[in-house]
Design a protein around this motif. Structure first.
Motif, mmCIF file in Angstrom:
data_model
loop_
_atom_site.group_PDB
_atom_site.id
_atom_site.type_symbol
_atom_site.label_atom_id
_atom_site.label_comp_id
_atom_site.label_asym_id
_atom_site.label_seq_id
_atom_site.Cartn_x
_atom_site.Cartn_y
_atom_site.Cartn_z
ATOM 1 N N ASP A 15 -4.318 2.905 -2.135
ATOM 2 C CA ASP A 15 -5.191 3.691 -1.281
ATOM 3 C C ASP A 15 -5.492 4.975 -2.032
ATOM 4 O O ASP A 15 -4.634 5.864 -2.148
ATOM 5 C CB ASP A 15 -4.521 3.972 0.071
ATOM 6 C CG ASP A 15 -5.505 4.596 1.055
ATOM 7 O OD1 ASP A 15 -6.227 5.529 0.634
ATOM 8 O OD2 ASP A 15 -5.560 4.165 2.216
ATOM 9 N N HIS A 32 -8.263 1.059 -1.194
ATOM 10 C CA HIS A 32 -8.769 1.597 0.077
ATOM 11 C C HIS A 32 -9.424 2.937 -0.218
ATOM 12 O O HIS A 32 -8.937 3.685 -1.069
ATOM 13 C CB HIS A 32 -7.609 1.881 1.056
ATOM 14 C CG HIS A 32 -7.245 0.727 1.923
ATOM 15 N ND1 HIS A 32 -6.083 0.723 2.664
ATOM 16 C CD2 HIS A 32 -7.885 -0.434 2.206
ATOM 17 C CE1 HIS A 32 -6.018 -0.411 3.348
ATOM 18 N NE2 HIS A 32 -7.086 -1.129 3.079
ATOM 19 N N GLU A 75 0.822 -1.221 0.000
ATOM 20 C CA GLU A 75 0.000 0.000 0.000
ATOM 21 C C GLU A 75 0.853 1.268 0.000
ATOM 22 O O GLU A 75 1.843 1.367 0.731
ATOM 23 C CB GLU A 75 -0.918 -0.004 1.241
ATOM 24 C CG GLU A 75 -1.752 1.266 1.342
ATOM 25 C CD GLU A 75 -2.779 1.232 2.463
ATOM 26 O OE1 GLU A 75 -2.863 0.211 3.176
ATOM 27 O OE2 GLU A 75 -3.484 2.247 2.628
HETATM 28 FE FE LIG Z 1 -5.155 2.602 3.556
#
Ligand SMILES: [Fe+2]
Length: 277
Positions: free
Chosen positions: A175, A206, A142
């Motif tokens: 994200d 995300h 991420e």
């Molecule tokens: Fe995140």
């Protein structure tokens, strides 16, 4: 290369306060993401909670304190516990961040950015190779938000993320809120950034909203998702074979109906691009 992974659909980052509402709204949540650290060395009631969740949902473990960017290497005691948790859950993939949280034996308690250098790429690749000796489930990485940028960059952030996931052969947990937050705070073109990422590696997203403080957008996971992030989600889901999307609300938790509304919106976006039903 990640096309063989199953489609999980629309997921929610599990938080204990909405446990009952989650089960009352079971049909609106396709899968859960859990913070791995909440279940390492956990008391019996947390282990029972995990068993209950796992009996009803597919679960993706999301680790936050492995510190893949630590030049001194990984804490193998921690890694052993994490590996056991992942083995117990047997997920299609698991995730960590491109960052470091430990340095010189000190736990920083924060996802800290790495310098965008070849040396940092080497460190990440070396640590990820070690992780693979313990965990054979696909790892996705991420992108984080940051309040400082480190000197000595040899490449851009987008080039760095790409280099890391390609060299380490990992998927990307994009994200979208972090991307938007950094673009706003550092004034870069989010579309140009997106264009540089290896779309074929984007496995999961995300999303959530943050708040403004003194002209800075704070990644507080405390607000509903802003329009700009929804637009970005739509663009990413259009161009990447996303397998799952997770709402990551931590603070200022609203009535569950509001979360369910955001999940429904994410469902409709995925459905419109044929990613999930
Ligand atoms: Fe995140």
């Amino acid at each position: 290369m990640f096309s063989h992974l199953p489609t999980l659909g629309v997921g929610l980052g599990f938080r204990e306060p909405f446990k009952s509402d989650l089960f009352l709204n079971r049909q609106q949540v396709d899968f859960l993401e859990i913070v791995a650290e909440h279940y390492l060395d956990a008391p019996v009631q947390k282990q029972q909670e995990l068993e209950l969740l796992a009996a009803h949902f597919s679960i993706i473990p999301h680790a936050i304190n492995l510190s893949l960017g630590s030049a001194e290497g990984l804490d193998t005691d921690y890694l052993g516990k994490l590996a056991a948790l992942i083995k117990q859950l047997n997920p299609p993939w698991w995730s960590e961040h491109i960052c470091f949280t430990k340095a010189g034996g000190v736990d920083i308690g924060h996802l800290s950015p790495l310098p965008y250098t070849k040396e940092a790429v080497e460190v990440l690749c070396r640590n990820i190779a070690e992780v693979r000796r313990w965990v054979d489930v696909p790892l996705i990485l991420e992108n984080i938000t940051y309040m400082v940028t480190l000197p000595g960059a040899e490449m851009t952030e987008a080039q760095f993320l790409t280099e890391v996931v390609e060299r380490a052969d990992c998927g990307l947990l994009l994200d979208v809120t972090n991307l938007h937050t950094n673009a706003v705070n550092y004034g870069y073109d989010v579309r140009a950034f997106l264009a540089q990422l290896p779309k074929e590696r984007i496995v999961q997203l995300h999303f959530v909203g943050g708040h403004w403080h003194d002209g800075i957008l704070i990644d507080s996971h405390s607000q509903s998702t802003p329009l700009e992030v929804w637009e970005l989600i739509d663009e990413v889901v259009d161009c990447a074979s996303v397998k799952g999307i997770v709402l990551e609300r931590d603070e200022n938790l609203p009535p569950f109906g509001e979360l369910a509304g955001e999940l429904q919106k994410a469902r409709e976006i995925g459905r419109s691009h044929g990613r999930w039903g």
